[in-house]
Design an enzyme around this catalytic site. Structure first.
Site, PDB file in Angstrom:
ATOM      1  N   GLU A  17      43.115  28.978  33.749  1.00  0.00           N
ATOM      2  CA  GLU A  17      43.180  30.438  33.692  1.00  0.00           C
ATOM      3  C   GLU A  17      44.448  30.996  34.340  1.00  0.00           C
ATOM      4  OE1 GLU A  17      39.221  32.404  34.223  1.00  0.00           O
ATOM      5  OE2 GLU A  17      38.606  30.392  34.822  1.00  0.00           O
ATOM      6  N   SER A 153      36.217  32.865  32.140  1.00  0.00           N
ATOM      7  CA  SER A 153      36.915  33.283  30.922  1.00  0.00           C
ATOM      8  C   SER A 153      36.315  32.682  29.656  1.00  0.00           C
ATOM      9  CB  SER A 153      38.412  32.931  31.002  1.00  0.00           C
ATOM     10  OG  SER A 153      39.043  33.713  31.990  1.00  0.00           O
ATOM     11  N   SER A 288      40.778  43.525  30.604  1.00  0.00           N
ATOM     12  CA  SER A 288      39.670  43.108  31.456  1.00  0.00           C
ATOM     13  C   SER A 288      38.684  44.253  31.674  1.00  0.00           C
ATOM     14  CB  SER A 288      40.186  42.592  32.797  1.00  0.00           C
ATOM     15  OG  SER A 288      40.911  41.398  32.641  1.00  0.00           O
TER      16      SER A 288
END
Length: 319
Positions: A17, A153, A288
């Site tokens: 990530e 994620s 996000s």
């Protein structure tokens, strides 16, 4: 409380990530600079300790996602250094990062959690994958969710709709963790609820974000603009919005999280919010979920989102 002059943001790292972390770090850096802080964005590499020593920041904000950042490692390191930092301490980070453990804690607290089984890769080798997968199919039916027992994620996550797809889903999941979580699929609306703690009081929930995407809300759908549609707040009646917010606050408290967290839920057709995952270091990129909720919260309270981020930094100086 005097505002700290310098905030060191930790972003990057060497895990799956990394790119998300870098984008998160840049976004938060911009917000804190807008709020008047001096901000330094540091990568987690062999120069990290030297640079922290040279900068002597007032507060560190770790934005390392996945392993290292959310498994308690960075938090333990910052405790060794003696620097105040934003986010959960190591214990809470580990509880949230370990999905089977988090599920057990919240189920015991009365939160609806999908039925699941967690198995290590070594057991598949010792007992035989075919026999185990036959048991999985018999117990859970289809669809079933296969995911790494630790990670974020949506990396390595699959929704499996038939038995022949199970082996491939297991292989994908084991690429990200040596333990897999096999979870009964819950059909419904995907919702994310972020929780903030400031120095002034108890944790409170930001407006729930409803996610609408074509297919699995996977890595691509999360971070590529246009793949998903978001509604803030979620398109629910007020009482159901409150239920979702209460679940997220309970998760935040039961998992010993601090300052900032995000809980991912699925609301079924009966109006029951099911806990799916907790994030101790939520993504802060343009797409996000926490930043979207923060913008709406700021609008509703006639403040700038940067002011909310500033309050989070202030909280790190107090507890």
């Amino acid at each position: 409380m005097t505002s700290p002059q310098t905030v060191a943001i930790l972003a990057g790292g060497l895990n799956h990530e990394r790119d998300v972390s870098i984008h998160s770090g840049r976004r938060v850096a911009g917000a804190l600079q807008e709020a008047g802080y001096q901000v330094k964005v540091l990568d987690v590499d062999s120069n990290l300790l030297q640079r922290l020593s040279a900068i002597q920041p007032d507060v560190v904000w770790p934005l390392i996602h996945g392993s290292t950042g959310e498994d308690g490692s960075i938090q333990d390191l910052l405790e060794l250094i003696g620097l105040p930092y934003v986010g959960s301490k190591a214990h809470g980070s580990r509880l949230a990062f370990n999905k089977p453990v988090a599920n057990s804690i919240l189920a015991n607290a009365g939160i609806a959690v999908p039925e699941s089984t967690s198995l290590p890769q070594s057991l598949f080798r010792e007992v035989g994958a075919t026999a185990i997968l036959d048991l999985v199919a018999a117990k859970y039916g289809f669809p079933v969710v296969i995911k790494p027992a630790a990670g974020g994620s949506a990396l390595g996550v699959s929704i499996v709709t038939e038995a022949k797809a199970l082996p491939g889903a297991m292989v994908d999941s084991f690429a990200y963790s040596d333990r897999v979580l096999i979870e009964k699929h819950v059909e419904g609306h995907e919702v994310a609820v972020s929780v903030i703690e400031t120095a002034e009081g108890k944790p409170f929930a930001l407006p729930p974000v409803e996610i609408v995407t074509n297919g699995l809300y996977d890595y691509d759908a999360r971070y590529n603009a246009g793949r998903s549609e978001y509604f803030v707040p979620a398109r629910f009646e007020d009482d159901l919005l409150t239920k979702c917010m209460d679940v997220a606050i309970t998760a935040h408290q039961q998992l010993n999280l601090r300052h900032i967290s995000r809980s991912d839920l699925v609301v079924d057709n009966n109006g029951t919010p099911w806990f799916i995952d907790a994030n101790s270091a939520p993504g802060m990129t343009q797409t996000s979920l926490l930043p979207q909720a923060a913008v709406r919260y700021a609008e509703d309270n006639e403040m700038a989102p940067s002011e909310l981020y500033s309050q989070i930094v202030e909280a790190a100086l107090v507890f």
